[in-house]
Design a protein around this motif. Sequence first.
Motif, PDB file in Angstrom:
ATOM      1  N   VAL A 236      99.516 106.503  37.180  1.00 25.13           N
ATOM      2  CA  VAL A 236      98.906 107.713  37.740  1.00 25.13           C
ATOM      3  C   VAL A 236      98.779 108.784  36.670  1.00 25.13           C
ATOM      4  N   LEU A 237      99.818 108.983  35.876  1.00 28.68           N
ATOM      5  CA  LEU A 237      99.776 109.978  34.796  1.00 28.68           C
ATOM      6  C   LEU A 237      98.752 109.583  33.740  1.00 28.68           C
ATOM      7  N   ALA A 238      98.682 108.286  33.429  1.00 28.67           N
ATOM      8  CA  ALA A 238      97.693 107.826  32.446  1.00 28.67           C
ATOM      9  C   ALA A 238      96.277 108.031  32.959  1.00 28.67           C
ATOM     10  N   MET A 239      96.065 107.733  34.243  1.00 25.11           N
ATOM     11  CA  MET A 239      94.750 107.930  34.852  1.00 25.11           C
ATOM     12  C   MET A 239      94.368 109.406  34.849  1.00 25.11           C
ATOM     13  N   THR A 240      95.321 110.267  35.168  1.00 28.14           N
ATOM     14  CA  THR A 240      95.064 111.715  35.198  1.00 28.14           C
ATOM     15  C   THR A 240      94.797 112.248  33.797  1.00 28.14           C
ATOM     16  N   ALA A 241      95.613 111.828  32.829  1.00 30.78           N
ATOM     17  CA  ALA A 241      95.472 112.323  31.456  1.00 30.78           C
ATOM     18  C   ALA A 241      94.163 111.872  30.823  1.00 30.78           C
ATOM     19  N   THR A 242      93.779 110.609  31.027  1.00 25.69           N
ATOM     20  CA  THR A 242      92.524 110.127  30.438  1.00 25.69           C
ATOM     21  C   THR A 242      91.322 110.829  31.059  1.00 25.69           C
ATOM     22  N   THR A 243      91.390 111.129  32.350  1.00 29.90           N
ATOM     23  CA  THR A 243      90.303 111.881  32.993  1.00 29.90           C
ATOM     24  C   THR A 243      90.179 113.271  32.391  1.00 29.90           C
ATOM     25  N   PHE A 244      91.317 113.936  32.184  1.00 26.61           N
ATOM     26  CA  PHE A 244      91.316 115.293  31.632  1.00 26.61           C
ATOM     27  C   PHE A 244      90.807 115.303  30.189  1.00 26.61           C
ATOM     28  N   PHE A 245      91.345 114.428  29.355  1.00 29.12           N
ATOM     29  CA  PHE A 245      90.983 114.460  27.937  1.00 29.12           C
ATOM     30  C   PHE A 245      89.552 113.992  27.691  1.00 29.12           C
ATOM     31  N   THR A 246      89.035 113.134  28.553  1.00 31.51           N
ATOM     32  CA  THR A 246      87.631 112.727  28.423  1.00 31.51           C
ATOM     33  C   THR A 246      86.704 113.912  28.653  1.00 31.51           C
ATOM     34  N   GLN A 247      86.972 114.684  29.708  1.00 32.90           N
ATOM     35  CA  GLN A 247      86.167 115.861  29.995  1.00 32.90           C
ATOM     36  C   GLN A 247      86.384 116.946  28.944  1.00 32.90           C
ATOM     37  N   ARG A 248      87.623 117.099  28.486  1.00 31.43           N
ATOM     38  CA  ARG A 248      87.941 118.096  27.459  1.00 31.43           C
ATOM     39  C   ARG A 248      87.246 117.765  26.141  1.00 31.43           C
ATOM     40  N   GLN A 249      87.187 116.477  25.819  1.00 27.09           N
ATOM     41  CA  GLN A 249      86.511 116.026  24.609  1.00 27.09           C
ATOM     42  C   GLN A 249      85.039 116.409  24.636  1.00 27.09           C
ATOM     43  N   LEU A 250      84.417 116.254  25.790  1.00 33.21           N
ATOM     44  CA  LEU A 250      83.000 116.589  25.928  1.00 33.21           C
ATOM     45  C   LEU A 250      82.767 118.082  25.755  1.00 33.21           C
ATOM     46  N   MET A 251      83.617 118.911  26.363  1.00 32.07           N
ATOM     47  CA  MET A 251      83.416 120.358  26.335  1.00 32.07           C
ATOM     48  C   MET A 251      83.737 120.962  24.977  1.00 32.07           C
ATOM     49  N   SER A 252      84.765 120.465  24.306  1.00 33.15           N
ATOM     50  CA  SER A 252      85.207 121.093  23.062  1.00 33.15           C
ATOM     51  C   SER A 252      84.401 120.650  21.853  1.00 33.15           C
ATOM     52  N   LYS A 253      83.792 119.455  21.906  1.00 34.82           N
ATOM     53  CA  LYS A 253      83.134 118.919  20.712  1.00 34.82           C
ATOM     54  C   LYS A 253      81.628 118.738  20.860  1.00 34.82           C
ATOM     55  N   ASN A 254      81.143 118.542  22.067  1.00 36.73           N
ATOM     56  CA  ASN A 254      79.731 118.184  22.201  1.00 36.73           C
ATOM     57  C   ASN A 254      78.968 119.112  23.132  1.00 36.73           C
ATOM     58  N   MET A 255      79.392 120.371  23.177  1.00 40.30           N
ATOM     59  CA  MET A 255      78.650 121.381  23.938  1.00 40.30           C
ATOM     60  C   MET A 255      78.373 122.571  23.040  1.00 40.30           C
ATOM     61  N   PRO A 256      77.094 122.981  22.894  1.00 41.12           N
ATOM     62  CA  PRO A 256      76.779 124.149  22.066  1.00 41.12           C
ATOM     63  C   PRO A 256      77.336 125.423  22.672  1.00 41.12           C
ATOM     64  N   ALA A 257      77.393 126.469  21.850  1.00 43.96           N
ATOM     65  CA  ALA A 257      77.978 127.739  22.296  1.00 43.96           C
ATOM     66  C   ALA A 257      77.231 128.314  23.505  1.00 43.96           C
ATOM     67  N   ASP A 258      75.905 128.126  23.552  1.00 44.81           N
ATOM     68  CA  ASP A 258      75.117 128.674  24.656  1.00 44.81           C
ATOM     69  C   ASP A 258      75.458 128.017  25.990  1.00 44.81           C
ATOM     70  N   ALA A 259      75.970 126.764  25.917  1.00 46.57           N
ATOM     71  CA  ALA A 259      76.261 126.036  27.153  1.00 46.57           C
ATOM     72  C   ALA A 259      77.677 126.270  27.658  1.00 46.57           C
ATOM     73  N   LEU A 260      78.466 127.066  26.917  1.00 48.12           N
ATOM     74  CA  LEU A 260      79.849 127.310  27.304  1.00 48.12           C
ATOM     75  C   LEU A 260      79.996 128.470  28.273  1.00 48.12           C
ATOM     76  N   SER A 261      78.887 129.007  28.718  1.00 50.81           N
ATOM     77  CA  SER A 261      78.912 130.066  29.724  1.00 50.81           C
ATOM     78  C   SER A 261      77.775 129.823  30.702  1.00 50.81           C
ATOM     79  N   GLY A 262      77.920 130.344  31.900  1.00 48.58           N
ATOM     80  CA  GLY A 262      76.898 130.151  32.920  1.00 48.58           C
ATOM     81  C   GLY A 262      77.325 129.106  33.938  1.00 48.58           C
ATOM     82  N   PRO A 263      76.451 128.797  34.900  1.00 46.60           N
ATOM     83  CA  PRO A 263      76.784 127.871  35.985  1.00 46.60           C
ATOM     84  C   PRO A 263      77.149 126.470  35.496  1.00 46.60           C
TER      85      PRO A 263
END
Length: 334
Positions: free
Chosen positions: A188-215
């Motif tokens: 359960v912890l592994a499933m939760t952690a991999t879900t979190f870090f996968t989404q975090r990886q996308l937001m921190s590395k592959n989203m431009p500054a303009d996309a970090l605000s707004g809906p």
Amino acid sequence: MGFIGDIFGFIATPLYYAISGVLIAWHKLFTALGLDPTGGASWALSIIGLTLVIRAALIPLFVRQIKASRNMQLIQPKVKELQKKYGHDRERLAQETMKLYKDSGTNPFASCLPILLQMPIFFTLFHLLNEAARKEEGKGFLTDALAQDFGESKIFGKVPLAESFWGAGVWREGGGDGGVMVLALILVLAMTATTFFTQRQLMSKNMPADALSGPYAQQQKLLLYVLPVAFGLGGVAFPIGVLLYWTTSNLWTMGQQFYVIRNNPAPGTPAFKAKQDRDRAKAAKRGSVLEVEETPVPEVEQRRPATRQQPQRQSRASRKKPQTQKNQKKGGGS
């Protein structure tokens, strides 16, 4: 309830055959390699093999998801302009936003397709395990004998694949099973952690500054925190075999996304800059000059050949006038 059950059965029946067919094929392979056909190791590895087959089949949808996510990021500046322009009129804002999505070929729901398509598979596998463990009944290609082996199989010699954290709790009648609870909690912890870090990886590395605000950014942040919590809370009721499937699927997603972000990042993102730095370093080692997108290309001024001046066209009267003056001079001189 009977009508809903009939609908679920109509949808799940082909999935039962597909999932059980792949599961049995992997089980026969591992049995041929020498594993105990009634042991938990062969069935656990078969679940992992099933996950790999499903995720490989979903690669085209993942490509569409990446393209949709990238398009959503790139059009965020235009979305913000529409919000400033039509912020007072929600209906007009929605119309213009949908028109922008259509013109740019962006589907805001495409990023959810892999997860949505996996949910029926997820619940079908859950029901397959539950029926095998509780009733020893097979579904699809899984016979009753195989269902019994599947339901009674244990990994590490004592942890049933069909048992869950909640089902093995100490609050249950007869006491709990500590081995099941520990392994289920780890998954359960592994499933939760991999879900979190996968989404975090996308937001921190592959989203431009303009996309970090707004809906869109708010939607991504919601997924960042809500999905792990939802999976964590629901995971305590999932059998260990289902947890094994979902954790393996998350690890696949994380690795697949890491590869795409590293080798084909979205422009204007930290991952894009990191790739440029790596390309420069490789070029420096090779002793070559590498052109990158950020390097301005000087405009070369092209010299145009001198324009040849064309003689002006003269009217017929103008051409006759010099000839008449010449004849008059000749006559006057004689």
